[in-house]
Design an enzyme around this catalytic site. Structure first.
Site, PDB file in Angstrom:
ATOM      1  N   GLU A 103       0.842  -1.218   0.000  1.00 50.21           N
ATOM      2  CA  GLU A 103       0.000   0.000   0.000  1.00 50.21           C
ATOM      3  C   GLU A 103       0.871   1.259   0.000  1.00 50.21           C
ATOM      4  O   GLU A 103       0.503   2.297   0.548  1.00 50.21           O
ATOM      5  CB  GLU A 103      -0.921  -0.017   1.219  1.00 50.21           C
ATOM      6  CG  GLU A 103      -2.318   0.419   0.909  1.00 50.21           C
ATOM      7  CD  GLU A 103      -3.239  -0.712   0.480  1.00 50.21           C
ATOM      8  OE1 GLU A 103      -2.751  -1.762   0.018  1.00 50.21           O
ATOM      9  OE2 GLU A 103      -4.447  -0.525   0.563  1.00 50.21           O
TER      10      GLU A 103
HETATM   11  N1  COS Z   1      -5.326  12.753  -4.244  1.00 49.43           N
HETATM   12  C1  COS Z   1      -5.695  13.387  -5.376  1.00 49.43           C
HETATM   13  N2  COS Z   1      -4.829  13.662  -6.368  1.00 49.43           N
HETATM   14  C2  COS Z   1      -3.553  13.289  -6.200  1.00 49.43           C
HETATM   15  C3  COS Z   1      -3.094  12.624  -5.039  1.00 49.43           C
HETATM   16  C4  COS Z   1      -4.055  12.356  -4.041  1.00 49.43           C
HETATM   17  N3  COS Z   1      -3.723  11.725  -2.908  1.00 49.43           N
HETATM   18  N4  COS Z   1      -1.787  12.371  -5.156  1.00 49.43           N
HETATM   19  C5  COS Z   1      -1.398  12.859  -6.334  1.00 49.43           C
HETATM   20  N5  COS Z   1      -2.474  13.410  -6.972  1.00 49.43           N
HETATM   21  C6  COS Z   1      -2.499  14.090  -8.270  1.00 49.43           C
HETATM   22  C7  COS Z   1      -1.574  15.290  -8.214  1.00 49.43           C
HETATM   23  O1  COS Z   1      -2.257  16.433  -7.746  1.00 49.43           O
HETATM   24  C8  COS Z   1      -1.149  15.425  -9.650  1.00 49.43           C
HETATM   25  O2  COS Z   1      -2.164  16.089 -10.383  1.00 49.43           O
HETATM   26  P1  COS Z   1      -1.774  17.422 -11.236  1.00 49.43           P
HETATM   27  O3  COS Z   1      -0.739  16.942 -12.228  1.00 49.43           O
HETATM   28  O4  COS Z   1      -3.076  17.824 -11.866  1.00 49.43           O
HETATM   29  O5  COS Z   1      -1.230  18.392 -10.259  1.00 49.43           O
HETATM   30  C9  COS Z   1      -1.116  13.985 -10.176  1.00 49.43           C
HETATM   31  O6  COS Z   1      -1.927  13.221  -9.265  1.00 49.43           O
HETATM   32  C10 COS Z   1       0.278  13.417 -10.142  1.00 49.43           C
HETATM   33  O7  COS Z   1       0.780  13.559  -8.846  1.00 49.43           O
HETATM   34  P2  COS Z   1       2.336  13.478  -8.504  1.00 49.43           P
HETATM   35  O8  COS Z   1       3.093  14.348  -9.470  1.00 49.43           O
HETATM   36  O9  COS Z   1       2.493  13.707  -7.053  1.00 49.43           O
HETATM   37  O10 COS Z   1       2.629  11.952  -8.871  1.00 49.43           O
HETATM   38  P3  COS Z   1       3.987  11.137  -8.807  1.00 49.43           P
HETATM   39  O11 COS Z   1       4.139  10.402 -10.081  1.00 49.43           O
HETATM   40  O12 COS Z   1       5.116  12.003  -8.338  1.00 49.43           O
HETATM   41  O13 COS Z   1       3.670  10.010  -7.703  1.00 49.43           O
HETATM   42  C11 COS Z   1       3.399   9.046  -5.505  1.00 49.43           C
HETATM   43  C12 COS Z   1       3.296  10.280  -6.418  1.00 49.43           C
HETATM   44  C13 COS Z   1       4.822   8.605  -5.235  1.00 49.43           C
HETATM   45  C14 COS Z   1       2.741   9.500  -4.200  1.00 49.43           C
HETATM   46  C15 COS Z   1       2.572   7.871  -6.103  1.00 49.43           C
HETATM   47  O14 COS Z   1       3.194   7.343  -7.262  1.00 49.43           O
HETATM   48  C16 COS Z   1       2.379   6.726  -5.111  1.00 49.43           C
HETATM   49  O15 COS Z   1       1.527   6.806  -4.201  1.00 49.43           O
HETATM   50  N6  COS Z   1       3.151   5.630  -5.278  1.00 49.43           N
HETATM   51  C17 COS Z   1       2.963   4.449  -4.470  1.00 49.43           C
HETATM   52  C18 COS Z   1       1.911   3.581  -5.081  1.00 49.43           C
HETATM   53  C19 COS Z   1       1.394   2.609  -4.087  1.00 49.43           C
HETATM   54  O16 COS Z   1       1.048   2.952  -2.964  1.00 49.43           O
HETATM   55  N7  COS Z   1       1.296   1.367  -4.490  1.00 49.43           N
HETATM   56  C20 COS Z   1       0.819   0.373  -3.605  1.00 49.43           C
HETATM   57  C21 COS Z   1       0.274  -0.734  -4.348  1.00 49.43           C
HETATM   58  S1  COS Z   1      -1.366  -0.570  -4.711  1.00 49.43           S
HETATM   59  S2  COS Z   1      -2.199  -1.503  -3.208  1.00 49.43           S
END
Ligand code: COS
Length: 394
Positions: free
Chosen positions: A378
């Protein structure tokens, strides 16, 4: 226990505790050793409605609040974190549909997890009650935006090709939410979410993972070979899938935190029971300050982790009432803290049990193996720190 629950909520939590203690506890060691899946127990959990805890009442679910649900998940995990993971993950994909789906999609998807859909009881169709969230790929774990699975529009359909890995409940699921790229040129804004039924031609289950811990849960690859889904299986808007995935994880990470609290609490319970009976230097080891203070520190940490789960739920309901979803930080904080605490507390429990703690004869070495995943799945705890640090930087 830090949860303040009314009598109805307490009786739900008590029933969940009694179910896992009576049915799951006696077979945990055997399934942990074998690494096979207790299918009948999963089916029984679904029949009892435990996979539909998060389905709103209007779609045939329990309509329970998150205080009760997370307290129930803690009880499941105290007995077995793998079983808690499998039952809890039935609701993971559902969250995406509840966040972004149409009323028809919500009703349709809920029918797979609330027991309405009949005939789902074999590997080729998946099992009644179970769904899976298919986001992770071999090259898209922490960097979830690197989706290689594609969904191409073809007439009134989308055709999906690609593969997903480390998917919880893959072999159990009767339905998936699959994230796929619909426009390679748009990065995160080119990813979309789809409802994909298990029995569609081209859907197959690949390698099942032989894991260090949470061995009562199923984790496997899912393969999509020219899988054709009608356009009405697109969840929400095309290109919004990444945001829906993040919003889903914002609601799912606290479940992992509650599993971690359950594992940590079990480690304390085991260590206290042992420390009260084991004697050294003429007294029970709990009377030695070195052990007594260690147990006190374990208790502080687990209670703090539980409080952070409750803090998340408070923030969640505050935000939902305001029509907002600003609880990303609170979800990441509770998941990260509780995951780290679970590992530390399990290590401490092993230390207290000494040689017996290291032996498979006692349950604490398994607790450590189960706890370790809480820092990984997660979203790794490094990703949680990225999310929390990102919130501070804005
Ligand atoms: N809620 C709503 N929107 C979100 C958000 C959230 N929690 N997190 C990111 N976004 C949106 C951002 O606002 C951005 O939109 P805009 O481009 O319009 O501004 C877009 O999504 C991309 O966000 P960001 O640039 O932060 O994305 P990244 O590629 O840098 O990735 C992380 C961010 C690392 C947080 C993400 O890839 C992640 O959570 N990775 C882990 C995945 C995971 O938990 N996997 C587990 C397996 S699934 S059970």
């Amino acid at each position: 226990m830090g949860y303040i629950l009314n009598d109805d909520q307490k009786s739900m939590v008590k029933a969940a505790k009694e179910f896992v203690e009576k049915k799951v506890q006696p077979v945990v060691a055997e399934y942990d050793r074998e690494g096979t899946l207790p299918i009948e127990l999963y089916q029984e959990a679904a029949e009892l409605g435990y996979t539909a805890l998060e389905v709103p009442e209007e779609y045939g679910g329990s309509g329970l609040d998150y205080y009760t649900i997370l307290a129930m998940y803690e009880e499941f995990a105290k007995v077995d974190a793998g079983f808690a993971t499998g039952v809890g993950a039935a609701s993971l994909a559902l969250k995406t549909v509840l966040i972004a789906g149409s009323p028809e999609q919500k009703k349709y998807f809920a029918s797979f997890v609330n027991g309405e859909k009949q005939g789902l009881d074999k590997p080729e169709t998946g099992y009644q009650g179970y769904a899976a969230f298919a986001l992770t790929e071999a090259g898209a774990g922490s960097d979830a935006a690197q989706q290689k699975t594609v969904a191409e529009k073809d007439g009134d359909d989308y055709v999906i090709n690609g593969s997903k890995c480390f998917i919880t409940n893959a072999s159990l699921a009767s339905v998936f939410v699959v994230f796929a790229t619909t426009d390679k040129t748009k990065g995160t804004k080119g990813i979309s979410a789809f409802i994909v039924e298990r029995d569609l031609p081209g859907v197959s289950i690949g390698k099942e993972e032989d894991k260090m811990g949470i061995r009562l849960s199923n984790t496997a690859e899912v393969l999509f070979d020219n899988v054709r889904v009608p356009a009405d299986h697109l969840v929400g808007a095309e290109g919004k899938g990444f945001v829906y995935a993040m919003q889903t994880l914002d609601m799912a990470r606290p479940s992992v935190a509650s599993f971690a609290v359950g594992v940590g609490q079990r480690a304390i319970d085991e260590a206290v029971a042992y420390a009260k009976t084991r004697k050294t230097f003429g007294k029970p080891i709990i009377a030695h300050q070195a052990i007594n203070f260690k147990l006190a520190d374990m208790d502080i940490k687990v209670e703090a982790a539980r409080s952070l789960v409750i803090n998340y739920v408070n923030k969640y309901y505050e935000q939902i009432a305001l029509g907002k979803r600003n609880f990303t930080r609170e979800a990441a904080i509770c998941k990260c803290f509780a995951g780290d605490v679970a590992v530390q507390v399990c290590l401490d429990a092993i230390q207290i049990l000494g040689g017996y703690g290291y032996s498979r004869e006692y349950p604490v070495e398994k607790l450590l193996r189960d706890a370790k995943i809480m820092q990984i799945y997660e979203g790794t705890n490094e990703v949680q720190r990225m999310v929390i640090g990102g919130a501070l930087s804005r």
